[in-house]
Design a protein around this motif. Structure first.
Motif, PDB file in Angstrom:
ATOM      1  N   ARG A 551      -5.166   0.518  62.432  1.00  0.00           N
ATOM      2  CA  ARG A 551      -5.902  -0.683  62.878  1.00  0.00           C
ATOM      3  C   ARG A 551      -7.307  -0.316  63.381  1.00  0.00           C
ATOM      4  O   ARG A 551      -8.271  -1.044  63.149  1.00  0.00           O
ATOM      5  CB  ARG A 551      -5.122  -1.395  63.968  1.00  0.00           C
ATOM      6  CG  ARG A 551      -3.857  -2.056  63.457  1.00  0.00           C
ATOM      7  CD  ARG A 551      -3.248  -2.910  64.528  1.00  0.00           C
ATOM      8  NE  ARG A 551      -2.040  -3.575  64.062  1.00  0.00           N
ATOM      9  CZ  ARG A 551      -1.342  -4.450  64.783  1.00  0.00           C
ATOM     10  NH1 ARG A 551      -1.751  -4.761  66.002  1.00  0.00           N
ATOM     11  NH2 ARG A 551      -0.249  -5.007  64.295  1.00  0.00           N
ATOM     12  N   LEU A 552      -7.384   0.785  64.047  1.00  0.00           N
ATOM     13  CA  LEU A 552      -8.692   1.217  64.546  1.00  0.00           C
ATOM     14  C   LEU A 552      -9.624   1.521  63.373  1.00  0.00           C
ATOM     15  O   LEU A 552     -10.809   1.167  63.389  1.00  0.00           O
ATOM     16  CB  LEU A 552      -8.526   2.454  65.430  1.00  0.00           C
ATOM     17  CG  LEU A 552      -9.811   2.964  66.106  1.00  0.00           C
ATOM     18  CD1 LEU A 552     -10.431   1.877  66.984  1.00  0.00           C
ATOM     19  CD2 LEU A 552      -9.521   4.214  66.925  1.00  0.00           C
ATOM     20  N   HIS A 553      -9.035   2.169  62.358  1.00  0.00           N
ATOM     21  CA  HIS A 553      -9.843   2.468  61.170  1.00  0.00           C
ATOM     22  C   HIS A 553     -10.270   1.167  60.474  1.00  0.00           C
ATOM     23  O   HIS A 553     -11.426   1.038  60.028  1.00  0.00           O
ATOM     24  CB  HIS A 553      -9.012   3.340  60.209  1.00  0.00           C
ATOM     25  CG  HIS A 553      -9.726   3.615  58.922  1.00  0.00           C
ATOM     26  ND1 HIS A 553     -10.811   4.449  58.826  1.00  0.00           N
ATOM     27  CD2 HIS A 553      -9.494   3.131  57.659  1.00  0.00           C
ATOM     28  CE1 HIS A 553     -11.235   4.484  57.579  1.00  0.00           C
ATOM     29  NE2 HIS A 553     -10.428   3.692  56.835  1.00  0.00           N
ATOM     30  N   ALA A 554      -9.350   0.213  60.390  1.00  0.00           N
ATOM     31  CA  ALA A 554      -9.677  -1.073  59.768  1.00  0.00           C
ATOM     32  C   ALA A 554     -10.777  -1.783  60.550  1.00  0.00           C
ATOM     33  O   ALA A 554     -11.677  -2.432  59.975  1.00  0.00           O
ATOM     34  CB  ALA A 554      -8.433  -1.939  59.689  1.00  0.00           C
ATOM     35  N   PHE A 555     -10.729  -1.683  61.874  1.00  0.00           N
ATOM     36  CA  PHE A 555     -11.770  -2.293  62.712  1.00  0.00           C
ATOM     37  C   PHE A 555     -13.114  -1.643  62.428  1.00  0.00           C
ATOM     38  O   PHE A 555     -14.136  -2.336  62.297  1.00  0.00           O
ATOM     39  CB  PHE A 555     -11.408  -2.142  64.190  1.00  0.00           C
ATOM     40  CG  PHE A 555     -12.504  -2.617  65.120  1.00  0.00           C
ATOM     41  CD1 PHE A 555     -12.616  -3.949  65.455  1.00  0.00           C
ATOM     42  CD2 PHE A 555     -13.440  -1.722  65.642  1.00  0.00           C
ATOM     43  CE1 PHE A 555     -13.627  -4.385  66.291  1.00  0.00           C
ATOM     44  CE2 PHE A 555     -14.449  -2.151  66.480  1.00  0.00           C
ATOM     45  CZ  PHE A 555     -14.542  -3.498  66.809  1.00  0.00           C
ATOM     46  N   ASN A 556     -13.127  -0.306  62.352  1.00  0.00           N
ATOM     47  CA  ASN A 556     -14.385   0.411  62.088  1.00  0.00           C
ATOM     48  C   ASN A 556     -14.991  -0.012  60.758  1.00  0.00           C
ATOM     49  O   ASN A 556     -16.198  -0.240  60.643  1.00  0.00           O
ATOM     50  CB  ASN A 556     -14.149   1.916  62.092  1.00  0.00           C
ATOM     51  CG  ASN A 556     -13.833   2.448  63.488  1.00  0.00           C
ATOM     52  OD1 ASN A 556     -14.196   1.825  64.493  1.00  0.00           O
ATOM     53  ND2 ASN A 556     -13.149   3.580  63.556  1.00  0.00           N
ATOM     54  N   VAL A 557     -14.106  -0.094  59.739  1.00  0.00           N
ATOM     55  CA  VAL A 557     -14.592  -0.488  58.418  1.00  0.00           C
ATOM     56  C   VAL A 557     -15.137  -1.912  58.459  1.00  0.00           C
ATOM     57  O   VAL A 557     -16.223  -2.210  57.934  1.00  0.00           O
ATOM     58  CB  VAL A 557     -13.464  -0.372  57.378  1.00  0.00           C
ATOM     59  CG1 VAL A 557     -13.914  -0.976  56.049  1.00  0.00           C
ATOM     60  CG2 VAL A 557     -13.056   1.076  57.187  1.00  0.00           C
ATOM     61  N   ALA A 558     -14.401  -2.834  59.083  1.00  0.00           N
ATOM     62  CA  ALA A 558     -14.840  -4.231  59.168  1.00  0.00           C
ATOM     63  C   ALA A 558     -16.130  -4.348  59.969  1.00  0.00           C
ATOM     64  O   ALA A 558     -17.033  -5.131  59.622  1.00  0.00           O
ATOM     65  CB  ALA A 558     -13.745  -5.081  59.794  1.00  0.00           C
TER      66      ALA A 558
END
Length: 661
Positions: A551-558
């Protein structure tokens, strides 16, 4: 010497004629006595001797005529001697004693006139004597010769006045000397004065009283001898050249710029400012002085002469070049800023209106008056044409595209700034006056609120354009940024002339719309991003560290995608930009910080932490604060605030549409 010899001969001839006439008179008297005796003795023969009686009367008349000739001849001699004396006195320099010279010139004119009159009278009497002697049998060839010679001499003296006035004559030469002295006095008292400011009137141009008196005395004599035209030409030449030298103290090169230059209305605006300053200096200082001086110099001759001289001097000074400059501006292609330029020109002309009427009201100034009237007509008509078309011109921009960064369109900032200029104290009074004049020419009544109505309609068209442009964005969130920026721009008009005109209700509505679109932007743009790390099961023990990391990675990408996309967007108003960034920081950073902390607690491997945590709370905050900034050019200036470029682009677009009308 020849004239003197002729005079002596005439004198001797007249004396001989006098002796002869005395003898004839005595004979006539004696004949009359005899006839009277015969009449008394021979009344019966009265009818037969009637012709002899008539002959007696004729002889008596001849005697009276000879007496009259002698009296006139004596007067001629006396006048001729006086003429010779005056002729000698006028051989001196006129400038040495001008008053005496002018007085002697006047006396010479009068003496020549008296000489002509006396000669005419004497010739008349002597011609009668000659006619009688030639008709009667009592003749003497010597007497006839002497009478004819006397007639010839008198006729030569009678022509002396005409000869004195022709070129080479002594009166003509004296008048030439007066013209030369007139020119010398003018040149000696005409000096160019620098035109530095309106506060420094050219008082040194006023002539001393003694000089003024001399000039007036010379003009009177020249006018009395039909030489006023030459006198006026000298005056115009000297004073006109002095006016030109005075104007050379100013830099008037802009009056000669090519016509094509007038198409750049922004560049020509600086020239118009200088044109107004220079024209006021020329009219109020130079031409006003020349006008008063002309009136003083020619006051004893009449207003017509002074007005004619002043008009010719004004034209030589270049007043028509100033009017031509204004005409070139009025004939350039239509442009929004041309309206401001025309109002600047009208302001100058209106301030000088009374002075123009005073200086150029005479018949001789008709050329200047017509040119000025034509300029006023072009300025008024041109200004009104552009003003009436403003709403329509804004509407014509509707098909254009909105800015890619969601900022305030150049047209919007241009129009609001432009309307503020029209409403300020520099332009509004003149705009109202121009409209009032234009409507009066059409026999229409000017209404006080007409300017405000036209500007309101223009702003209304801008608002309609904004609604249309907002629908052109594919990204709805960018349209929110666009509307937020423009409503903020309108709200920021508070305290300006335009804002005061539109009113508090209008301004308050834009403030509400600004906040409304800001809320829409925050909710629809960043709300979805937060949903990635804000979940109900975030604190659930069922979530593994691997799930948290994903989720943290998804947040960074978004976040990176959102940042990359919106980093090209602009929030123009600094306060609004800070407020939006502050909301983003307050909404995102605390949640992000808590999530990262929770993630750190869920794992033991520090390498995994470095792998998934791209931003610290501080770096994320800095990243947010860097968003929505106006783009910078290479030289460091703000691209969006490049006002000169903005003016040129919008003005060019307006110019084409206005010119197409």
């Amino acid at each position: 010497m020849e004239e003197k010899q002729n005079l002596d001969a005439a004198r001797k001839c007249l004396l001989a004629s006098l002796e002869t006439s005395s003898a004839i008179g005595s004979a006539l008297d004696e004949s009359g006595s005899r006839l009277e005796l015969l009449r008394q003795r021979c009344q019966s023969l009265q009818t037969s001797f009637r012709p002899i009686s008539m002959q007696k009367c004729s002889f008596i008349d001849v005697g009276n005529g000879i007496d009259s000739v002698l009296c006139s001849a004596a007067a001629v001699l006396k006048v001729f001697e006086f003429v010779q004396h005056l002729e000698n006195s006028l051989l001196t320099d006129a400038g040495s004693d001008l008053c005496s010279y002018v007085s002697d010139a006047k006396k010479l004119e009068e003496a020549l006139k008296l000489l002509t009159d006396n000669c005419t009278l004497a010739i008349g009497w002597l011609q009668g004597v000659l006619d009688f002697l030639q008709d009667k049998a009592i003749t003497n060839e010597f007497y006839l010769f002497q009478v004819k010679k006397s007639l010839r001499i008198l006729r030569e003296l009678q022509a002396a006045e005409e000869g004195a006035r022709v070129n080479g004559g002594f009166l003509s030469a004296a008048l030439d000397n007066l013209e030369t002295e007139f020119q010398r006095l003018l040149m000696a008292n005409s000096m160019p004065i620098p035109l530095v400011s309106l506060g420094s009137h050219i008082t040194t141009q006023a002539l001393p009283g003694s000089v003024m008196g001399k000039l007036q005395a010379i003009i009177e004599r020249l006018n009395a001898n039909s030489r006023l035209d030459k006198c006026k030409s000298i005056y115009v030449e000297v004073r006109g050249r002095n006016a030109q030298r005075t104007l050379n103290t100013l830099d008037l090169s802009y009056l000669e710029i090519p016509t094509a230059k007038f198409e750049d209305v922004r560049e020509i605006a600086s020239y118009i400012d200088q044109w107004g300053i220079d024209l006021e200096l020329v009219v109020k200082n130079l031409l006003d002085t020349e006008y008063m001086l002309s009136c003083r110099v020619f006051e004893k001759i009449g207003r017509e002469a002074s007005t004619e001289c002043f008009a010719r001097i004004a034209i030589r000074s270049g007043i028509l070049s100033f009017i031509l400059f204004g005409r070139n501006v009025s004939e350039s292609r239509n442009d929004p800023y041309k309206l401001l330029n025309l109002l600047d020109i009208f302001s100058v002309l209106d301030d000088l209106r009374l002075k123009f009427n005073q200086l150029f009201g005479g018949k001789a100034c008709e050329e200047i008056r017509i040119a000025t009237k034509d300029l006023v007509n072009k300025v008024v008509n041109g200004a009104c044409e552009i003003f009436w078309q403003l709403p329509a011109q804004v509407k014509l921009q509707r098909p254009s595209s909105p800015p890619r960064d969601g900022g305030v369109p150049k047209l919007v900032s241009f129009v609001t700034d432009y309307c503020n200029q029209l409403l300020n104290d520099t332009y509004l009074p003149h705009l109202k006056k121009v409209l009032e004049i234009h409507l009066s020419w059409r026999n229409e009544t000017y209404e006080e609120g007409i300017v405000f109505t036209q500007i309101y309609d223009t702003i209304k068209e801008v608002a309609v354009n904004l609604d249309s442009w907002s629908k052109a964005y594919e990204d709805i969130t960018l349209s929110y940024i666009f509307m937020m920026n423009n409503h903020c721009h309108f709200y920021n008009l508070r305290g300006t002339m335009l804002g005061d005109m539109m009113g508090d209700t209008w301004l308050g509505a834009h403030e509400q719309y600004k906040d409304y679109y800001a809320a829409l932007y925050l909710r629809n743009s960043w709300g979805k991003l937060l949903s990635i790390i804000v979940q109900k099961d975030l604190l659930s023990s069922s979530l593994s560290s691997q799930d948290l990391g994903k989720r943290l990675h998804a947040f960074n990408v978004a976040f990176d995608e959102r940042y990359k996309k919106e980093s090209s967007w602009t929030i123009c108003d600094e306060a609004l930009r800070k407020n939006i960034c502050k909301h983003l920081v307050e909404c995102i950073v605390p949640i992000y910080k808590a999530y990262v902390k929770n993630y750190n607690l869920s794992i033991e491997n520090e390498g995994m932490v470095a792998k998934h945590i791209k931003y610290t709370a501080e770096s994320l905050e800095n990243k947010i604060w860097s968003m929505f900034q106006p783009k910078l050019k290479k030289n460091g200036s703000v691209k969006h605030a490049d006002w000169t470029s903005k003016i040129k682009q919008v003005s060019k677009s307006f110019r084409f549409t206005l010119a197409a009308k």
